[in-house]
Design an enzyme around this catalytic site. Structure first.
Site, PDB file in Angstrom:
ATOM      1  N   MET A 187      31.418  38.531  30.014  1.00 12.07           N
ATOM      2  CA  MET A 187      31.583  39.208  28.724  1.00 12.07           C
ATOM      3  C   MET A 187      31.562  38.170  27.601  1.00 12.07           C
ATOM      4  SD  MET A 187      33.942  42.517  29.395  1.00 12.07           S
ATOM      5  CE  MET A 187      35.537  41.745  29.295  1.00 12.07           C
ATOM      6  N   GLY A 188      30.995  37.002  27.876  1.00 14.99           N
ATOM      7  CA  GLY A 188      30.899  35.965  26.845  1.00 14.99           C
ATOM      8  C   GLY A 188      32.225  35.262  26.616  1.00 14.99           C
ATOM      9  N   HIS A 194      33.809  29.888  33.493  1.00 10.62           N
ATOM     10  CA  HIS A 194      32.496  30.548  33.597  1.00 10.62           C
ATOM     11  C   HIS A 194      31.412  29.525  33.944  1.00 10.62           C
ATOM     12  CE1 HIS A 194      34.362  33.441  30.552  1.00 10.62           C
ATOM     13  NE2 HIS A 194      33.945  34.268  31.498  1.00 10.62           N
ATOM     14  N   GLN A 229      35.151  49.348  30.144  1.00 11.72           N
ATOM     15  CA  GLN A 229      36.307  48.823  30.865  1.00 11.72           C
ATOM     16  C   GLN A 229      37.497  48.552  29.948  1.00 11.72           C
ATOM     17  OE1 GLN A 229      33.762  45.443  32.314  1.00 11.72           O
ATOM     18  NE2 GLN A 229      35.647  44.262  32.128  1.00 11.72           N
ATOM     19  N   ASP A 284      39.915  36.985  38.651  1.00 11.34           N
ATOM     20  CA  ASP A 284      39.998  38.453  38.704  1.00 11.34           C
ATOM     21  C   ASP A 284      39.821  38.853  40.163  1.00 11.34           C
ATOM     22  OD1 ASP A 284      40.069  39.259  35.755  1.00 11.34           O
ATOM     23  OD2 ASP A 284      38.389  37.877  35.837  1.00 11.34           O
ATOM     24  N   ARG A 325      40.869  35.359  27.146  1.00  7.59           N
ATOM     25  CA  ARG A 325      42.004  35.929  26.398  1.00  7.59           C
ATOM     26  C   ARG A 325      43.085  34.885  26.078  1.00  7.59           C
ATOM     27  NH1 ARG A 325      40.734  40.954  29.518  1.00  7.59           N
ATOM     28  NH2 ARG A 325      40.295  42.564  27.969  1.00  7.59           N
TER      29      ARG A 325
HETATM   30  O1  PAF Z   1      34.871  39.688  34.682  1.00 13.38           O
HETATM   31  C1  PAF Z   1      34.229  40.074  33.674  1.00 13.38           C
HETATM   32  O2  PAF Z   1      33.955  39.328  32.736  1.00 13.38           O
HETATM   33  C2  PAF Z   1      33.775  41.520  33.601  1.00 13.38           C
HETATM   34  O3  PAF Z   1      34.708  42.369  34.176  1.00 13.38           O
HETATM   35  C3  PAF Z   1      32.362  41.758  34.182  1.00 13.38           C
HETATM   36  C4  PAF Z   1      32.326  41.453  35.675  1.00 13.38           C
HETATM   37  C5  PAF Z   1      31.355  40.892  33.454  1.00 13.38           C
HETATM   38  C6  PAF Z   1      31.948  43.221  33.998  1.00 13.38           C
HETATM   39  O4  PAF Z   1      31.924  43.576  32.656  1.00 13.38           O
END
Ligand code: PAF
Length: 295
Positions: free
Chosen positions: A47-48, A54, A78, A167, A204
């Site tokens: 989600m950037g 990442h 979501q 996650d 976050r």
């Molecule tokens: O983990 C995330 O950033 C999001 O939940 C994902 C997997 C990109 C789905 O929107």
């Protein structure tokens, strides 16, 4: 209007050229070109607001596959109406530069209208690992994740997709989704990247005040102390009560959950479970933190 960015975007001349597409047809053409020469495709959906965690997923994808696609899409499905969709950090220029630095080959930047056009009516609702924990507090969350991940998988058609352990429940949900729907994509989990003081990296974390940021690593510290108590034979309920009290006394709260689960099913542990995970979600001021460790 949905349009394709100029392919081979290069913001800083010394960095690797990065193909960027907003448009699905352009994405599909580039993916076809990659596959036509027999190259394997790794995928990191995001989600950037990219951080080192990442980028490590992208590096890992690069080590497994010939080409790597990253998607950046803040998925409205979501987020509940009360959650932080509007506030969610958006740092596209820095994200693109970081992706070039780690050698990402293609970034896909669809718009919400593109992913959810007028009349979009599909929702992937899951049980199994999607039940409990996050779902008890964010009931909309995994249907939103499963729906967008399915859509992105069908668009990108990767061989391998990488998800962080941060996650952990999401990772288990995606593994089950891919298995249940015979998607034929290998899902690879990657360990959580932490700050030097132990705080799990998260987009976050940017919401934390200086004071909250100083306190935040106490979550990881408490999870490790709880694990040590379990290893030393303290009964699960007592160990969790102790950790819960420690977190509240430190200034966290409310605590959504702090739970010991089977690492594979995320169901309750019993005496036969030797593969266990401690998972927690809790509030620090107005920021919700999640973390988990093997136990
Ligand atoms: O983990 C995330 O950033 C999001 O939940 C994902 C997997 C990109 C789905 O929107």
């Amino acid at each position: 209007m949905v349009k394709s960015l100029t392919p081979k975007l290069n913001l800083t001349p010394s960095l690797t050229p990065l193909i960027a597409h907003h448009d699905l047809n352009a994405l599909r053409q580039t993916v076809r070109d990659f596959k036509a020469t027999g190259q394997t495709l790794g995928f990191v959906p995001t989600m950037g607001a990219l951080h080192e965690g990442h980028l490590e997923l992208v590096r890992h994808a690069k080590s497994l596959c010939d080409k790597v696609v990253v998607s950046i899409f803040v998925n409205p499905k979501q987020f509940a109406p009360t959650e932080d969709l509007a506030l969610y950090p958006r740092t596209q220029t820095a994200d693109l530069e970081a992706l070039m630095r780690v050698g990402c080959d293609l970034v896909y930047l669809p718009s919400p209208d593109h992913i959810y056009p007028q009349g979009f009516a599909t929702k992937i609702d899951m049980a199994g690992p999607a039940l409990g924990l996050e779902s008890d507090f964010r009931p909309h969350f995994f249907a939103g994740v499963a729906t967008v991940v399915t859509k992105l998988f069908m668009q990108v058609t990767p061989d391998v997709a990488i998800f962080g352990h941060k996650d952990y429940q999401q990772l288990k949900v995606v593994e089950t989704l891919v298995l249940d729907l015979d998607m034929g994509i290998k899902i690879v989990g990657h360990p959580t990247r932490r700050e030097p003081d132990g705080l799990a990296m998260s987009s976050r974390n940017a919401y934390l005040s200086q004071k909250e940021r100083a306190l935040a690593p106490k979550l990881y510290e408490t999870l490790n102390a709880l694990k040590a108590d379990l290893i030393n034979g303290l009964p699960v309920d007592q160990a969790i009560d102790k950790a819960w009290a420690t977190l509240i006394a430190a200034g966290f709260g409310p605590i959504d959950y702090l739970s010991l689960r089977d690492s594979d099913t995320l169901g309750p542990v019993d005496t036969n479970t030797d593969n266990r995970r401690l998972l927690a979600a809790l509030w620090l001021g107005s920021t919700r933190l999640i973390d988990n460790i093997e136990a």
